[in-house]
Design a protein around this motif. Structure first.
Motif, PDB file in Angstrom:
ATOM      1  N   ASP A  22     -43.091  -2.544-185.341  1.00  0.00           N
ATOM      2  CA  ASP A  22     -42.507  -1.131-185.289  1.00  0.00           C
ATOM      3  C   ASP A  22     -42.284  -0.457-183.752  1.00  0.00           C
ATOM      4  N   LEU A  23     -43.209  -1.094-182.995  1.00  0.00           N
ATOM      5  CA  LEU A  23     -43.220  -0.402-181.405  1.00  0.00           C
ATOM      6  C   LEU A  23     -42.020  -1.093-180.673  1.00  0.00           C
ATOM      7  N   CYS A  24     -41.216  -1.926-181.218  1.00  0.00           N
ATOM      8  CA  CYS A  24     -40.318  -2.678-180.440  1.00  0.00           C
ATOM      9  C   CYS A  24     -38.961  -2.470-180.682  1.00  0.00           C
ATOM     10  N   GLU A  25     -37.891  -2.333-179.927  1.00  0.00           N
ATOM     11  CA  GLU A  25     -36.633  -2.246-180.219  1.00  0.00           C
ATOM     12  C   GLU A  25     -36.022  -3.464-180.942  1.00  0.00           C
ATOM     13  N   VAL A  26     -34.828  -3.168-181.492  1.00  0.00           N
ATOM     14  CA  VAL A  26     -34.195  -4.503-182.201  1.00  0.00           C
ATOM     15  C   VAL A  26     -34.172  -5.580-181.120  1.00  0.00           C
ATOM     16  N   HIS A  27     -33.622  -5.161-180.058  1.00  0.00           N
ATOM     17  CA  HIS A  27     -33.393  -6.394-179.141  1.00  0.00           C
ATOM     18  C   HIS A  27     -34.367  -6.963-178.727  1.00  0.00           C
ATOM     19  N   GLU A  28     -35.682  -6.507-178.893  1.00  0.00           N
ATOM     20  CA  GLU A  28     -36.886  -7.093-178.039  1.00  0.00           C
ATOM     21  C   GLU A  28     -37.480  -7.819-179.061  1.00  0.00           C
ATOM     22  N   LEU A  29     -37.029  -7.860-180.392  1.00  0.00           N
ATOM     23  CA  LEU A  29     -37.664  -8.885-181.355  1.00  0.00           C
ATOM     24  C   LEU A  29     -36.966 -10.226-181.111  1.00  0.00           C
ATOM     25  N   PRO A  30     -37.898 -11.290-181.448  1.00  0.00           N
ATOM     26  CA  PRO A  30     -37.568 -12.852-181.607  1.00  0.00           C
ATOM     27  C   PRO A  30     -36.222 -12.843-182.577  1.00  0.00           C
ATOM     28  N   VAL A  31     -35.331 -13.593-182.218  1.00  0.00           N
ATOM     29  CA  VAL A  31     -34.220 -13.800-183.072  1.00  0.00           C
ATOM     30  C   VAL A  31     -34.711 -14.484-184.511  1.00  0.00           C
ATOM     31  N   SER A  32     -35.676 -15.309-184.518  1.00  0.00           N
ATOM     32  CA  SER A  32     -35.988 -15.656-185.830  1.00  0.00           C
ATOM     33  C   SER A  32     -36.619 -14.467-186.781  1.00  0.00           C
ATOM     34  N   ILE A  33     -37.282 -13.391-186.286  1.00  0.00           N
ATOM     35  CA  ILE A  33     -37.381 -12.277-187.055  1.00  0.00           C
ATOM     36  C   ILE A  33     -36.137 -11.527-187.397  1.00  0.00           C
ATOM     37  N   THR A  34     -35.356 -11.199-186.612  1.00  0.00           N
ATOM     38  CA  THR A  34     -33.947 -10.412-186.893  1.00  0.00           C
ATOM     39  C   THR A  34     -33.284 -11.254-187.814  1.00  0.00           C
ATOM     40  N   ASP A  35     -33.108 -12.765-187.860  1.00  0.00           N
ATOM     41  CA  ASP A  35     -32.516 -13.357-188.706  1.00  0.00           C
ATOM     42  C   ASP A  35     -32.937 -13.259-190.291  1.00  0.00           C
ATOM     43  N   PHE A  36     -34.509 -13.487-190.074  1.00  0.00           N
ATOM     44  CA  PHE A  36     -34.878 -13.343-191.394  1.00  0.00           C
ATOM     45  C   PHE A  36     -34.994 -11.816-192.050  1.00  0.00           C
ATOM     46  N   LEU A  37     -35.021 -10.937-191.215  1.00  0.00           N
ATOM     47  CA  LEU A  37     -34.826  -9.680-191.755  1.00  0.00           C
ATOM     48  C   LEU A  37     -33.533  -9.445-192.244  1.00  0.00           C
ATOM     49  N   THR A  38     -32.476  -9.759-191.655  1.00  0.00           N
ATOM     50  CA  THR A  38     -31.168  -9.664-192.039  1.00  0.00           C
ATOM     51  C   THR A  38     -30.857 -10.542-193.345  1.00  0.00           C
ATOM     52  N   ARG A  39     -31.531 -11.647-193.517  1.00  0.00           N
ATOM     53  CA  ARG A  39     -31.115 -12.358-194.745  1.00  0.00           C
ATOM     54  C   ARG A  39     -31.841 -11.514-196.016  1.00  0.00           C
ATOM     55  N   VAL A  40     -33.267 -10.980-195.750  1.00  0.00           N
ATOM     56  CA  VAL A  40     -33.661 -10.253-196.562  1.00  0.00           C
ATOM     57  C   VAL A  40     -33.052  -8.781-197.283  1.00  0.00           C
ATOM     58  N   TYR A  41     -32.352  -8.366-196.291  1.00  0.00           N
ATOM     59  CA  TYR A  41     -31.827  -7.089-196.683  1.00  0.00           C
ATOM     60  C   TYR A  41     -30.456  -7.492-197.168  1.00  0.00           C
ATOM     61  N   GLU A  42     -29.604  -8.394-197.037  1.00  0.00           N
ATOM     62  CA  GLU A  42     -28.696  -8.920-197.786  1.00  0.00           C
ATOM     63  C   GLU A  42     -28.788  -9.416-199.048  1.00  0.00           C
ATOM     64  N   ASP A  43     -30.116 -10.030-199.377  1.00  0.00           N
ATOM     65  CA  ASP A  43     -30.345 -10.472-200.812  1.00  0.00           C
ATOM     66  C   ASP A  43     -30.860  -9.313-201.543  1.00  0.00           C
ATOM     67  N   PHE A  44     -31.461  -8.540-200.806  1.00  0.00           N
ATOM     68  CA  PHE A  44     -32.175  -7.342-201.626  1.00  0.00           C
ATOM     69  C   PHE A  44     -31.888  -5.911-200.878  1.00  0.00           C
ATOM     70  N   PRO A  45     -30.345  -5.733-201.287  1.00  0.00           N
ATOM     71  CA  PRO A  45     -29.986  -4.211-200.812  1.00  0.00           C
ATOM     72  C   PRO A  45     -30.896  -3.230-200.987  1.00  0.00           C
ATOM     73  N   LYS A  46     -30.722  -2.192-200.227  1.00  0.00           N
ATOM     74  CA  LYS A  46     -31.621  -0.968-200.474  1.00  0.00           C
ATOM     75  C   LYS A  46     -31.079  -0.226-201.822  1.00  0.00           C
ATOM     76  N   PRO A  47     -31.660   0.132-202.862  1.00  0.00           N
ATOM     77  CA  PRO A  47     -31.210   0.500-204.044  1.00  0.00           C
ATOM     78  C   PRO A  47     -30.766   2.138-203.585  1.00  0.00           C
ATOM     79  N   ALA A  48     -29.799   2.539-204.608  1.00  0.00           N
ATOM     80  CA  ALA A  48     -29.369   3.878-204.623  1.00  0.00           C
ATOM     81  C   ALA A  48     -30.505   4.857-204.928  1.00  0.00           C
ATOM     82  N   PRO A  49     -30.433   6.114-204.426  1.00  0.00           N
ATOM     83  CA  PRO A  49     -31.583   7.043-204.572  1.00  0.00           C
ATOM     84  C   PRO A  49     -31.550   7.540-206.140  1.00  0.00           C
TER      85      PRO A  49
END
Length: 70
Positions: A22-49
């Protein structure tokens, strides 16, 4: 790097890694983490309020249907 690994290992299970990320900017995170989180958000989109009770206006006829004749 060694100090970071020691800190992560000694605080395993109490959310330390998430707080560290949480203390890091996105560009500071390892690619493996950003790739994993991208896949998670694609598979499980944020629900509507979800509307809270009382947010929607109820027509008078609908109230009678719910309550019945008084």
């Amino acid at each position: 790097m060694d100090n970071m690994l020691k800190a992560l290992k000694s605080n395993k299970g109490n959310g330390y890694a998430a707080r560290l990320m949480d203390l890091c900017e996105v560009h500071e995170l390892p690619v493996s983490i950003t790739d994993f989180l991208t896949r998670v958000y694609e598979d499980f989109p944020k629900p509507a309020p979800v509307a809270q009770p009382g947010d929607e206006r109820v027509e008078e006829e609908d109230v009678e249907d719910l309550v019945g004749d008084l």
